[in-house]
Design a protein around this motif. Sequence first.
Motif, short mmCIF file in Angstrom:
data_model
loop_
_atom_site.label_atom_id
_atom_site.label_comp_id
_atom_site.label_asym_id
_atom_site.label_seq_id
_atom_site.Cartn_x
_atom_site.Cartn_y
_atom_site.Cartn_z
N LYS A 37 -1.51 -7.78 -3.22
CA LYS A 37 -1.36 -9.00 -4.04
C LYS A 37 0.08 -9.49 -4.14
O LYS A 37 0.30 -10.68 -4.27
N ASN A 58 -6.78 -8.40 -5.86
CA ASN A 58 -7.47 -8.46 -7.14
C ASN A 58 -8.06 -9.82 -7.47
O ASN A 58 -8.82 -9.95 -8.41
N ILE A 81 -10.45 -5.48 -5.94
CA ILE A 81 -10.14 -4.49 -6.98
C ILE A 81 -10.05 -5.10 -8.37
O ILE A 81 -9.99 -4.39 -9.35
N MET A 165 -8.80 1.81 -15.06
CA MET A 165 -7.37 1.54 -15.13
C MET A 165 -6.81 2.44 -16.22
O MET A 165 -7.26 2.38 -17.37
N MET A 206 -2.86 4.40 -9.31
CA MET A 206 -2.05 3.32 -8.77
C MET A 206 -0.68 3.90 -8.43
O MET A 206 -0.51 5.11 -8.43
N SER A 207 0.30 3.02 -8.15
CA SER A 207 1.61 3.53 -7.69
C SER A 207 2.17 4.63 -8.58
O SER A 207 2.68 5.63 -8.11
N ARG A 222 -5.52 2.99 -5.45
CA ARG A 222 -5.16 1.58 -5.22
C ARG A 222 -3.66 1.45 -5.41
O ARG A 222 -3.17 1.39 -6.52
N GLY A 224 -0.03 -0.50 -4.61
CA GLY A 224 0.66 -1.70 -4.16
C GLY A 224 2.17 -1.52 -4.09
O GLY A 224 2.75 -1.38 -3.02
N ALA A 225 2.80 -1.47 -5.25
CA ALA A 225 4.26 -1.45 -5.33
C ALA A 225 4.89 -0.32 -4.51
O ALA A 225 5.89 -0.52 -3.83
C1 LIG Z 1 -2.10 -4.49 -8.79
C2 LIG Z 1 -3.20 -3.54 -8.94
C3 LIG Z 1 -3.09 -2.23 -8.46
C4 LIG Z 1 -1.82 -1.70 -7.78
O1 LIG Z 1 -0.81 -1.55 -8.71
P1 LIG Z 1 0.63 -0.99 -8.22
O2 LIG Z 1 1.27 -0.59 -9.50
O3 LIG Z 1 1.30 -2.11 -7.53
O4 LIG Z 1 0.36 0.15 -7.33
C5 LIG Z 1 -4.17 -1.38 -8.60
N1 LIG Z 1 -5.32 -1.79 -9.18
C6 LIG Z 1 -5.47 -3.04 -9.67
C7 LIG Z 1 -6.75 -3.42 -10.31
C8 LIG Z 1 -4.43 -3.96 -9.56
O5 LIG Z 1 -4.57 -5.21 -10.04
#
Ligand SMILES: *Cc1c(COP(=O)(O)O)cnc(C)c1O
Length: 229
Positions: A37, A58, A81, A165, A206-207, A222, A224-225
């Motif tokens: 994203k 997302n 996601i 989350m 997540m990250s 999941r 991203g960063a």
């Molecule tokens: C953005 C997002 C992530 C990834 O988050 P990062 O902190 O960048 O790894 C994971 N899950 C969802 C639902 C997100 O919106």
Amino acid sequence: MTEGVGANLEKIREAIRRACETAGRDPAGVRLVAVTKAATVDAVRTLLATGHRDLGENRVQEALRKQEAFAEIPDIAWHLIGPLQRNKVSKVINRFTLLHAVDRVDVAEALALAAAERKTRVAALLEVNVSGETSKHGFAEGDLAAAFAALTDLPALEVRGFMTMAPIVTDPEAARPVFRRLRQLRDRWQETLGNAFRLTELSMGMSQDYRVAAEEGSTLVRVGAAIFQ
Ligand SMILES: *Cc1c(COP(=O)(O)O)cnc(C)c1O
């Protein structure tokens, strides 16, 4: 920073391997979904050049736009996601490997109907609000019974597991009880549901906390960063 993408990916894979070793799991059981994203098209291209194929977005509209941009690579597995709104349901059929964040019964029913009309099936995870924060999407634990009662009679819908989350905190250890709870919920619901659904997937981590999530049984992290920044 696109040069860093390949190195970041290797670091994350190594961290997942170590977490799985700690937990006595096979690292092949953790799928890394690269969340695009906030990534540039160039950075995503660099990632794809390494052979990576699981991408997560997302928002539906942005995901479809990126699918167009990378249409020449047919084997990308796209994961949605973020939460899905009812009026976007018809747009996602046959477009995503997995919908991670179905958080309402009416949306799941609309998905099943749209898939059946297209003579296909749709695979989804139910988002569970384990932490109970009011700001978060997802089913409360106590609402899952009613949800499964409504969803077991929809042959076009495959519920494959749960997503959550974790609270955003600086110490990733604080997320551990949330991840552990989601796995326990999955185990319990699998026992209750029997053959109705196979809840094989846990989308968590997540990250900041994917290592802890992998230790606690995540099958889909999941990230991203940590890949793109
Ligand atoms: C953005 C997002 C992530 C990834 O988050 P990062 O902190 O960048 O790894 C994971 N899950 C969802 C639902 C997100 O919106």
